[in-house]
Design an enzyme around this catalytic site. Structure first.
Site, PDB file in Angstrom:
ATOM      1  N   SER A   7      14.137   6.936  -3.499  1.00  0.00           N
ATOM      2  CA  SER A   7      13.741   5.933  -2.500  1.00  0.00           C
ATOM      3  C   SER A   7      14.597   4.748  -2.638  1.00  0.00           C
ATOM      4  CB  SER A   7      12.220   5.462  -2.475  1.00  0.00           C
ATOM      5  OG  SER A   7      11.723   4.796  -1.276  1.00  0.00           O
TER       6      SER A   7
ATOM      7  N   ASP B  70       9.356  12.539   6.727  1.00  0.00           N
ATOM      8  CA  ASP B  70       9.194  11.553   5.897  1.00  0.00           C
ATOM      9  C   ASP B  70       8.706  10.380   6.486  1.00  0.00           C
ATOM     10  OD1 ASP B  70       9.334   9.079   4.070  1.00  0.00           O
ATOM     11  OD2 ASP B  70      11.017   9.911   2.954  1.00  0.00           O
TER      12      ASP B  70
ATOM     13  N   HIS C 255       7.422  11.777   1.697  1.00  0.00           N
ATOM     14  CA  HIS C 255       8.192  10.676   0.845  1.00  0.00           C
ATOM     15  C   HIS C 255       7.814  11.044  -0.671  1.00  0.00           C
ATOM     16  CE1 HIS C 255      10.454   6.986   0.502  1.00  0.00           C
ATOM     17  NE2 HIS C 255      10.025   6.501  -0.425  1.00  0.00           N
TER      18      HIS C 255
END
Length: 326
Positions: A137, A263, A292
């Protein structure tokens, strides 16, 4: 043209980005990970907490966590276990203020801060023949920006970025504006605002936390705190200058970018097909599903598929003459 047709195929009932995102948090598995902590003192007087798994290997995986995560995150433990199991040493580092105690300065971390990862790589570079950088991320954005920003040491031979918002403005907009993302937005802002309030008590001249709990969007938070604390004009300036996407054409080691199309944190701007078509070192894999940092396929219980995919990618990248031989 390194755009990869993904082999990730979850069962039909996991064809949902929110379910893929939330389930790994709820079903955190036990990993056999024991870290040895080291404190890295920085030139500006601050510090980073580093967590190691050392087995005497000549190759090291440096793991970089996501927004408001730490080396204790389940995805970090899982990736550490998977890579240490196939012969890698591990260094999982914590952003400033994300370890077990607050950092010393008024500033903290942000999505484009590459000076700290550079310090971590410099520390490790003299001890390993091959280093792979793995980011999750926000940590993936930091990793890719670092690789494209300045030449890294020759020992850095490969990278992988999972669920990475390489275009920060569009991801902030998705989190701020999509009704289905309110739960994630609230969770992030809760911990960020708590950190700002704690810092304001220590640094009352640098930070004013009055009214902070009225903040409802990343744009508000980044305008008021992230941008001025770290030398940006405002949130838009921060997002533009901290995004990894402009740096992707300059990456020169094999780098996997694994972003699911469903996502909830990402938009099409974080699926850089043009850049992957143009750069033979950037491998974009964009499966239809995965959420995610999810990628559950239940093939091995609740172990996420991305762990096996990263191991496979590193084997391929370092076994074909592109990276250092092991």
């Amino acid at each position: 043209m390194p755009i990869i047709r993904s082999a990730f195929h979850p069962p039909f009932f996991l064809h949902n980005g929110h379910l893929q995102t939330i389930l790994p948090v709820l079903l955190r598995r036990r990993c056999r990970v024991v870290f040895e902590r080291e404190r890295l003192e920085l030139e500006d007087g601050d510090f980073l907490d580093l967590d190691w798994i050392r087995s005497g290997s000549n190759r090291l995986a440096i793991l970089t966590h996501g927004l408001e995560g730490s080396s204790d995150a389940g995805y970090v433990h899982g990736m550490a276990e998977a890579l240490s199991g196939v012969g890698w040493d591990i260094l999982a580092w914590n952003f400033r203020g994300c370890g077990t105690e607050p950092n010393r300065l008024a500033r903290f971390y942000h999505s484009g801060e590459t000076g700290d990862i550079a310090a971590v790589v410099r520390l490790a570079a003299g001890s390993y023949e091959g280093i792979a950088l793995i980011g999750f991320s926000l940590g993936g954005n930091v990793t890719l920006k670092y690789l494209g920003e300045t030449p890294s040491p020759p020992s850095v031979v490969a990278a992988a970025a999972i669920s990475t918002p390489v275009d920060l403005a569009s991801s902030a907009g998705a989190l701020d504006g999509r009704q289905g993302n309110r739960i994630y937005l609230h969770r992030f802002l809760q911990t960020l605002i708590a950190k700002v309030e704690a810092k304001a008590r220590r640094f009352p001249k640098e930070l004013d936390a009055s009214g902070a709990r009225a903040i409802r969007t990343f744009q508000e938070f980044d305008n008021r705190y992230t941008a001025p604390l770290h030398g940006f004009r405002d949130a838009a300036d921060y997002w533009a200058r901290a995004s990894a996407r402009p740096y992707l054409p300059r990456i020169t080691v094999p780098a996997l970018l694994l972003n699911a199309c469903d996502d909830p944190f990402l938009t099409r701007e974080s699926l850089p097909f043009a850049e992957a078509n143009a750069n033979p070192f950037l491998f974009l894999e964009a499966p239809a599903w995965g959420g995610h940092v999810g990628f559950l396929d239940l093939a091995r219980g609740i172990q996420p598929w991305f762990e096996r995919r990263v191991v496979q990618f590193l084997d391929e990248a370092l076994g074909d003459g592109v990276g250092a031989p092991f």
